[in-house]
Design an enzyme around this catalytic site. Sequence first.
Site, mmCIF file in Angstrom:
data_model
loop_
_atom_site.group_PDB
_atom_site.id
_atom_site.type_symbol
_atom_site.label_atom_id
_atom_site.label_comp_id
_atom_site.label_asym_id
_atom_site.label_seq_id
_atom_site.Cartn_x
_atom_site.Cartn_y
_atom_site.Cartn_z
ATOM 1 N N HIS A 1 5.735 -12.090 5.826
ATOM 2 C CA HIS A 1 5.632 -11.603 4.450
ATOM 3 C C HIS A 1 7.017 -11.346 3.898
ATOM 4 O O HIS A 1 7.925 -10.943 4.624
ATOM 5 C CB HIS A 1 4.792 -10.324 4.362
ATOM 6 C CG HIS A 1 5.173 -9.264 5.348
ATOM 7 N ND1 HIS A 1 4.798 -9.321 6.668
ATOM 8 C CD2 HIS A 1 5.897 -8.128 5.214
ATOM 9 C CE1 HIS A 1 5.268 -8.253 7.303
ATOM 10 N NE2 HIS A 1 5.943 -7.519 6.440
ATOM 11 N N ASN B 1 11.320 -8.756 7.235
ATOM 12 C CA ASN B 1 11.646 -8.203 8.545
ATOM 13 C C ASN B 1 11.130 -9.138 9.629
ATOM 14 O O ASN B 1 10.053 -9.722 9.503
ATOM 15 C CB ASN B 1 10.988 -6.827 8.712
ATOM 16 C CG ASN B 1 11.550 -5.806 7.758
ATOM 17 O OD1 ASN B 1 12.757 -5.719 7.563
ATOM 18 N ND2 ASN B 1 10.680 -5.028 7.120
ATOM 19 N N ILE C 1 0.817 -1.211 0.000
ATOM 20 C CA ILE C 1 0.000 0.000 0.000
ATOM 21 C C ILE C 1 0.859 1.273 0.000
ATOM 22 O O ILE C 1 0.387 2.343 -0.395
ATOM 23 C CB ILE C 1 -0.956 -0.024 1.216
ATOM 24 C CG1 ILE C 1 -2.193 0.807 0.975
ATOM 25 C CG2 ILE C 1 -0.256 0.372 2.501
ATOM 26 C CD1 ILE C 1 -3.282 0.580 2.023
ATOM 27 N N GLU D 1 6.366 -4.674 11.078
ATOM 28 C CA GLU D 1 5.148 -3.961 11.496
ATOM 29 C C GLU D 1 3.928 -4.876 11.533
ATOM 30 O O GLU D 1 3.092 -4.749 12.419
ATOM 31 C CB GLU D 1 4.856 -2.799 10.533
ATOM 32 C CG GLU D 1 5.854 -1.662 10.624
ATOM 33 C CD GLU D 1 5.677 -0.670 9.478
ATOM 34 O OE1 GLU D 1 4.614 -0.695 8.815
ATOM 35 O OE2 GLU D 1 6.610 0.100 9.247
ATOM 36 N N VAL D 2 3.802 -5.728 10.530
ATOM 37 C CA VAL D 2 2.598 -6.565 10.435
ATOM 38 C C VAL D 2 2.972 -8.000 10.838
ATOM 39 O O VAL D 2 3.844 -8.613 10.198
ATOM 40 C CB VAL D 2 2.020 -6.537 9.006
ATOM 41 C CG1 VAL D 2 0.789 -7.430 8.921
ATOM 42 C CG2 VAL D 2 1.677 -5.105 8.594
HETATM 43 P P1 AMP Z 1 6.983 -4.804 7.576
HETATM 44 O O1 AMP Z 1 7.616 -3.587 8.163
HETATM 45 O O2 AMP Z 1 7.972 -5.718 6.946
HETATM 46 O O3 AMP Z 1 6.058 -5.493 8.565
HETATM 47 O O4 AMP Z 1 6.115 -4.284 6.366
HETATM 48 C C1 AMP Z 1 4.736 -4.105 6.407
HETATM 49 C C2 AMP Z 1 4.335 -3.581 5.047
HETATM 50 O O5 AMP Z 1 2.943 -3.744 4.917
HETATM 51 C C3 AMP Z 1 4.648 -2.110 4.806
HETATM 52 O O6 AMP Z 1 5.483 -1.985 3.660
HETATM 53 C C4 AMP Z 1 3.253 -1.480 4.588
HETATM 54 O O7 AMP Z 1 3.271 -0.463 3.619
HETATM 55 C C5 AMP Z 1 2.438 -2.679 4.144
HETATM 56 N N1 AMP Z 1 1.011 -2.622 4.402
HETATM 57 C C6 AMP Z 1 0.382 -2.330 5.562
HETATM 58 N N2 AMP Z 1 -0.950 -2.425 5.421
HETATM 59 C C7 AMP Z 1 -1.172 -2.809 4.136
HETATM 60 C C8 AMP Z 1 -2.346 -3.098 3.370
HETATM 61 N N3 AMP Z 1 -3.577 -3.003 3.892
HETATM 62 N N4 AMP Z 1 -2.186 -3.469 2.091
HETATM 63 C C9 AMP Z 1 -0.974 -3.551 1.541
HETATM 64 N N5 AMP Z 1 0.174 -3.314 2.210
HETATM 65 C C10 AMP Z 1 0.075 -2.950 3.487
#
Ligand code: AMP
Length: 121
Positions: free
Chosen positions: A104, A91, A34, A99-100
């Site tokens: 991934h 990460n 996103i 973050e998520v």
């Molecule tokens: P990380 O820091 O490796 O956990 O990366 C999380 C990634 O998820 C970031 O690059 C965000 O821009 C991406 N992200 C968060 N929410 C969404 C979403 N709803 N759809 C697509 N990407 C997302």
Amino acid sequence: MAYDTENVFAKVLRGEIPCAKVYEDDYAFAFDDINPQAPIHVLVIPKGPYQSIDDFSANGSDAEISGFFRAVGAVARKLKLAKPGYRILANHGADGMQEVPHFHIHIFGGKKLGAMLRRNG
Ligand code: AMP
């Protein structure tokens, strides 16, 4: 810590949050990030409930791990990145600044990507 079934990528997988889908098979789902950090920035996630590479590499089945990593390569080929090249990144945890909390892999491409890490980051 248990897998959070309400994390944003779990919601994407369940179709509760829209995404720009790039690829799907039995083991993996891929969609545009996103907030892209390169002209092409796609996320590939396993369909199973794994929090990070640490969880997935320890607890994923052989079929899930091989299926997932074959999908990462298939996504990059689908995006026509195999010839010009690309970068993948995952990460994990606090220092990795994940973050998520659903495992991934980021696929970056579409330009010369420069240094692997920002020197002042
Ligand atoms: P990380 O820091 O490796 O956990 O990366 C999380 C990634 O998820 C970031 O690059 C965000 O821009 C991406 N992200 C968060 N929410 C969404 C979403 N709803 N759809 C697509 N990407 C997302």
